[in-house]
Design an enzyme around this catalytic site. Structure first.
Site, PDB file in Angstrom:
ATOM      1  N   GLU A  48      16.290 -37.098  20.188  1.00 16.24           N
ATOM      2  CA  GLU A  48      17.061 -35.660  20.052  1.00 16.24           C
ATOM      3  C   GLU A  48      18.551 -35.664  19.801  1.00 16.24           C
ATOM      4  OE1 GLU A  48      15.202 -31.814  20.753  1.00 16.24           O
ATOM      5  OE2 GLU A  48      16.949 -31.720  22.025  1.00 16.24           O
ATOM      6  N   GLU A  50       5.341 -25.342  20.806  1.00 15.09           N
ATOM      7  CA  GLU A  50       5.821 -25.375  22.027  1.00 15.09           C
ATOM      8  C   GLU A  50       5.324 -24.732  23.172  1.00 15.09           C
ATOM      9  OE1 GLU A  50       9.777 -26.703  22.803  1.00 15.09           O
ATOM     10  OE2 GLU A  50      10.145 -24.838  24.144  1.00 15.09           O
ATOM     11  N   ASN A 109       6.919 -28.285  27.401  1.00  9.66           N
ATOM     12  CA  ASN A 109       8.125 -28.130  27.701  1.00  9.66           C
ATOM     13  C   ASN A 109       8.189 -27.998  29.338  1.00  9.66           C
ATOM     14  OD1 ASN A 109      10.915 -28.204  27.959  1.00  9.66           O
ATOM     15  ND2 ASN A 109      11.341 -26.618  26.580  1.00  9.66           N
TER      16      ASN A 109
HETATM   17  O1  LIG Z   1      17.654 -32.830  26.901  1.00 11.97           O
HETATM   18  P1  LIG Z   1      16.210 -33.115  27.277  1.00 11.97           P
HETATM   19  O2  LIG Z   1      16.119 -32.664  28.737  1.00 11.97           O
HETATM   20  O3  LIG Z   1      15.654 -34.545  27.400  1.00 11.97           O
HETATM   21  O4  LIG Z   1      15.187 -32.163  26.694  1.00 11.97           O
HETATM   22  C1  LIG Z   1      14.953 -32.235  25.085  1.00 11.97           C
HETATM   23  C2  LIG Z   1      14.163 -31.211  24.695  1.00 11.97           C
HETATM   24  O5  LIG Z   1      12.814 -31.327  25.299  1.00 11.97           O
HETATM   25  C3  LIG Z   1      14.924 -30.011  24.704  1.00 11.97           C
HETATM   26  O6  LIG Z   1      16.067 -30.001  23.999  1.00 11.97           O
HETATM   27  C4  LIG Z   1      13.995 -28.800  24.182  1.00 11.97           C
HETATM   28  C5  LIG Z   1      12.727 -28.349  24.301  1.00 11.97           C
HETATM   29  N1  LIG Z   1      12.414 -27.312  23.545  1.00 11.97           N
HETATM   30  C6  LIG Z   1      13.209 -26.637  23.398  1.00 11.97           C
HETATM   31  C7  LIG Z   1      13.536 -25.528  22.333  1.00 11.97           C
HETATM   32  C8  LIG Z   1      14.823 -25.244  21.930  1.00 11.97           C
HETATM   33  C9  LIG Z   1      15.843 -25.849  22.190  1.00 11.97           C
HETATM   34  C10 LIG Z   1      15.677 -27.208  22.940  1.00 11.97           C
HETATM   35  C11 LIG Z   1      14.519 -27.651  23.502  1.00 11.97           C
END
Ligand SMILES: O=P(O)(O)OC[C@@H](O)[C@@H](O)c1c[nH]c2ccccc12
Length: 247
Positions: free
Chosen positions: A51, A159, A180
């Site tokens: 990401e 999600e 998530n």
């Molecule tokens: O930075 P991390 O902890 O690796 O997480 C990534 C991703 O899961 C996270 O950015 C995310 C998951 N679902 C979302 C919904 C909206 C915005 C952001 C997200």
């Protein structure tokens, strides 16, 4: 109208309802995200969705060159995820466009999608996968948006954060489901709940473990209980080289 919400989620959804439509002719083919996840699995490579995220409301903040990041990740990641939410994640549609036009692998538009217009824009700017968050939509809206995404031959990443969300996602026919670990209301992590949901969900959906993955051990643990792919933002933004260890 989306579900009744409070706090920052209410703000982000109100902002999303007013996002502008970007008219552009799509200049890249559609890349199949599920297909590529399966190919990686068959070749024994852990499918990591890398990401690009500059900021998040949980306090994260790192900046780097998006095109350099995308071109580097292209060699290791199963797909790229790009934040397009502006107000809380400092993302943009411009970022989606520049990343999607510099790689030939699937790209996920990461946003708080509540309108068909956002999906039109995502398609135009080159997204292959579109995030749909169950928690902010009514079931009817989710069903309609899944269908709308597929009408473009794109695939939604649906999600979930709870057992209820998972049931709704399955009823609406989701094939690619994101679990998530971070609760979007409280921004707290709950890995136990995430693992329970992954391990109790049907075999025939593709399961993506999302958030908080910082080590290969953590990733392998999620893989063992049934995760097919891993969405990693913060730890790769801090240190892109870590992707080599994860895969
Ligand atoms: O930075 P991390 O902890 O690796 O997480 C990534 C991703 O899961 C996270 O950015 C995310 C998951 N679902 C979302 C919904 C909206 C915005 C952001 C997200």
């Amino acid at each position: 109208m989306p579900r009744y919400l409070e706090g920052w989620l209410k703000d982000v959804v109100e902002y999303s309802l007013r996002r502008e439509y970007i008219s552009a002719e799509r200049i890249r083919p559609i890349y199949n995200g599920i297909g590529r996840i399966n190919q990686f699995k068959e070749s024994g490579i852990n499918p990591v969705i890398a990401e690009f995220k500059r900021t998040s409301p949980s306090g994260f903040s790192v900046d780097r060159d998006p095109i350099g990041y995308a071109k580097f990740m292209r060699n290791y990641a199963v797909a790229l995820s790009v934040l397009t939410e502006e107000k809380f994640f400092n993302g943009s549609y411009t970022l989606l466009k520049s990343i999607s036009s510099s790689v030939d692998i699937p790209v996920l538009m990461k946003d708080f999608v509540v309108t068909e217009t956002q999906i039109d824009t995502g398609y135009n700017l080159g997204a292959d996968l579109i995030l749909l968050i169950v928690r902010i939509l009514t079931e009817r809206e989710l069903e309609g948006l899944i269908e709308y995404v597929r009408s473009y031959k794109l695939e939604p990443l649906v999600e979930v954060h709870s057992k209820d969300d998972l049931e709704i996602a399955l009823r609406c026919g989701a094939s690619l489901v994101g679990f998530n670990a971070r609760n979007l209301f409280t921004l707290e992590m709950d890995v136990d709940l995430q693992k329970e949901l992954i391990s109790t969900s049907p075999k025939d959906i593709v399961k993506v473990a999302e958030s908080g993955i910082e080590s290969r051990d953590q990733l392998m643990e999620l893989k063992k209980i049934g995760a097919d792919a891993f969405l990693i933002g913060s730890s790769l933004m801090k240190d892109p080289e870590k992707i080599k260890e994860f895969i």
